[in-house]
Design a protein around this motif. Structure first.
Motif, mmCIF file in Angstrom:
data_model
loop_
_atom_site.group_PDB
_atom_site.id
_atom_site.type_symbol
_atom_site.label_atom_id
_atom_site.label_comp_id
_atom_site.label_asym_id
_atom_site.label_seq_id
_atom_site.Cartn_x
_atom_site.Cartn_y
_atom_site.Cartn_z
ATOM 1 N N PHE A 158 0.831 -1.202 0.000
ATOM 2 C CA PHE A 158 0.000 0.000 0.000
ATOM 3 C C PHE A 158 0.867 1.253 0.000
ATOM 4 O O PHE A 158 0.615 2.198 -0.741
ATOM 5 C CB PHE A 158 -0.942 0.013 1.212
ATOM 6 C CG PHE A 158 -1.681 1.308 1.335
ATOM 7 C CD1 PHE A 158 -2.776 1.575 0.518
ATOM 8 C CD2 PHE A 158 -1.272 2.276 2.228
ATOM 9 C CE1 PHE A 158 -3.444 2.790 0.606
ATOM 10 C CE2 PHE A 158 -1.935 3.489 2.317
ATOM 11 C CZ PHE A 158 -3.018 3.741 1.502
ATOM 12 N N LEU A 159 1.909 1.271 0.820
ATOM 13 C CA LEU A 159 2.788 2.432 0.914
ATOM 14 C C LEU A 159 3.508 2.695 -0.410
ATOM 15 O O LEU A 159 3.682 3.848 -0.810
ATOM 16 C CB LEU A 159 3.796 2.224 2.046
ATOM 17 C CG LEU A 159 4.478 3.459 2.586
ATOM 18 C CD1 LEU A 159 3.484 4.495 3.044
ATOM 19 C CD2 LEU A 159 5.397 3.072 3.734
ATOM 20 N N THR A 160 3.884 1.644 -1.109
ATOM 21 C CA THR A 160 4.529 1.794 -2.421
ATOM 22 C C THR A 160 3.577 2.446 -3.422
ATOM 23 O O THR A 160 3.965 3.378 -4.129
ATOM 24 C CB THR A 160 5.003 0.422 -2.948
ATOM 25 O OG1 THR A 160 5.917 -0.140 -2.006
ATOM 26 C CG2 THR A 160 5.659 0.540 -4.306
ATOM 27 N N VAL A 161 2.336 1.985 -3.449
ATOM 28 C CA VAL A 161 1.335 2.572 -4.350
ATOM 29 C C VAL A 161 1.068 4.018 -3.952
ATOM 30 O O VAL A 161 0.974 4.915 -4.809
ATOM 31 C CB VAL A 161 0.034 1.736 -4.335
ATOM 32 C CG1 VAL A 161 -1.093 2.445 -5.068
ATOM 33 C CG2 VAL A 161 0.291 0.366 -4.937
ATOM 34 N N PHE A 162 0.962 4.272 -2.660
ATOM 35 C CA PHE A 162 0.739 5.622 -2.129
ATOM 36 C C PHE A 162 1.835 6.565 -2.610
ATOM 37 O O PHE A 162 1.559 7.639 -3.159
ATOM 38 C CB PHE A 162 0.714 5.535 -0.595
ATOM 39 C CG PHE A 162 0.565 6.848 0.109
ATOM 40 C CD1 PHE A 162 -0.694 7.388 0.321
ATOM 41 C CD2 PHE A 162 1.665 7.533 0.600
ATOM 42 C CE1 PHE A 162 -0.847 8.591 1.002
ATOM 43 C CE2 PHE A 162 1.524 8.724 1.277
ATOM 44 C CZ PHE A 162 0.261 9.252 1.473
ATOM 45 N N CYS A 163 3.094 6.184 -2.443
ATOM 46 C CA CYS A 163 4.225 7.030 -2.844
ATOM 47 C C CYS A 163 4.270 7.221 -4.358
ATOM 48 O O CYS A 163 4.525 8.329 -4.843
ATOM 49 C CB CYS A 163 5.539 6.441 -2.339
ATOM 50 S SG CYS A 163 5.704 6.518 -0.547
ATOM 51 N N ALA A 164 4.014 6.147 -5.112
ATOM 52 C CA ALA A 164 4.027 6.249 -6.573
ATOM 53 C C ALA A 164 2.948 7.215 -7.061
ATOM 54 O O ALA A 164 3.204 8.034 -7.954
ATOM 55 C CB ALA A 164 3.830 4.869 -7.195
ATOM 56 N N LEU A 165 1.764 7.144 -6.478
ATOM 57 C CA LEU A 165 0.691 8.071 -6.860
ATOM 58 C C LEU A 165 1.067 9.513 -6.529
ATOM 59 O O LEU A 165 0.832 10.412 -7.333
ATOM 60 C CB LEU A 165 -0.608 7.705 -6.146
ATOM 61 C CG LEU A 165 -1.406 6.569 -6.755
ATOM 62 C CD1 LEU A 165 -2.576 6.195 -5.852
ATOM 63 C CD2 LEU A 165 -1.909 6.942 -8.133
#
Length: 150
Positions: free
Chosen positions: A104-111
């Motif tokens: 989730f944190l990876t997707v959050f940062c990428a967005l």
């Protein structure tokens, strides 16, 4: 409900330490600088470049007033912060795995990075900009290294 309160209390106890207190004091200093010194965003003040979170505070204040269209105008990802808080709490109370939280944190940062680049490179975007020559660091260095007249 009792278990949820117990989990919240254990998470709060886990983070009652010096680094957390330092972070809260830093946030307090930022709020003070914004409210009483007119600094606004400390990153933009220092560098002249807006950060990926530019507009997030204003967006969250709009949400508190139930002004959702304006919240999206200030920052289109404002809604991810409450979701992040829920995921963090679930992780800290061992209700989800570390791996799930990391995904989730990876997707959050990428967005956040994607939206930041789109906003930064969009000439019609008025909120996010990069003007390093207006930042305190550049202005200070320019004064220090300016040729001495006469």
């Amino acid at each position: 409900m009792k278990q949820l309160f117990s989990d919240m209390l254990s998470v709060a106890k886990k983070y009652a330490n010096i680094p957390t207190l330092s972070l809260l004091c830093s946030l307090g200093a930022v709020v003070f600088a914004e409210a009483y010194l007119g600094v606004g965003c400390p990153i933009h003040f220092m560098t002249g470049i807006n950060c990926p979170g530019c507009g997030m505070s204003r967006a969250l204040f709009c949400v508190l007033r139930l002004d959702f269209p304006r919240a999206f105008a200030f920052h289109p990802l404002w809604w991810l912060l409450p979701v992040l808080a829920v995921f963090w709490f679930l992780r800290e109370s061992s209700r989800i795995s570390r791996r799930t939280f990391d995904h989730f944190l990876t997707v959050f940062c990428a967005l956040f990075i994607l939206v930041y680049l789109i906003r930064l490179l969009n000439p019609a975007e008025m909120l996010v900009c990069a003007r390093p020559t207006e930042g305190w660091i550049f202005c200070t260095l320019a004064r220090l290294f300016a040729p001495q007249g006469g």
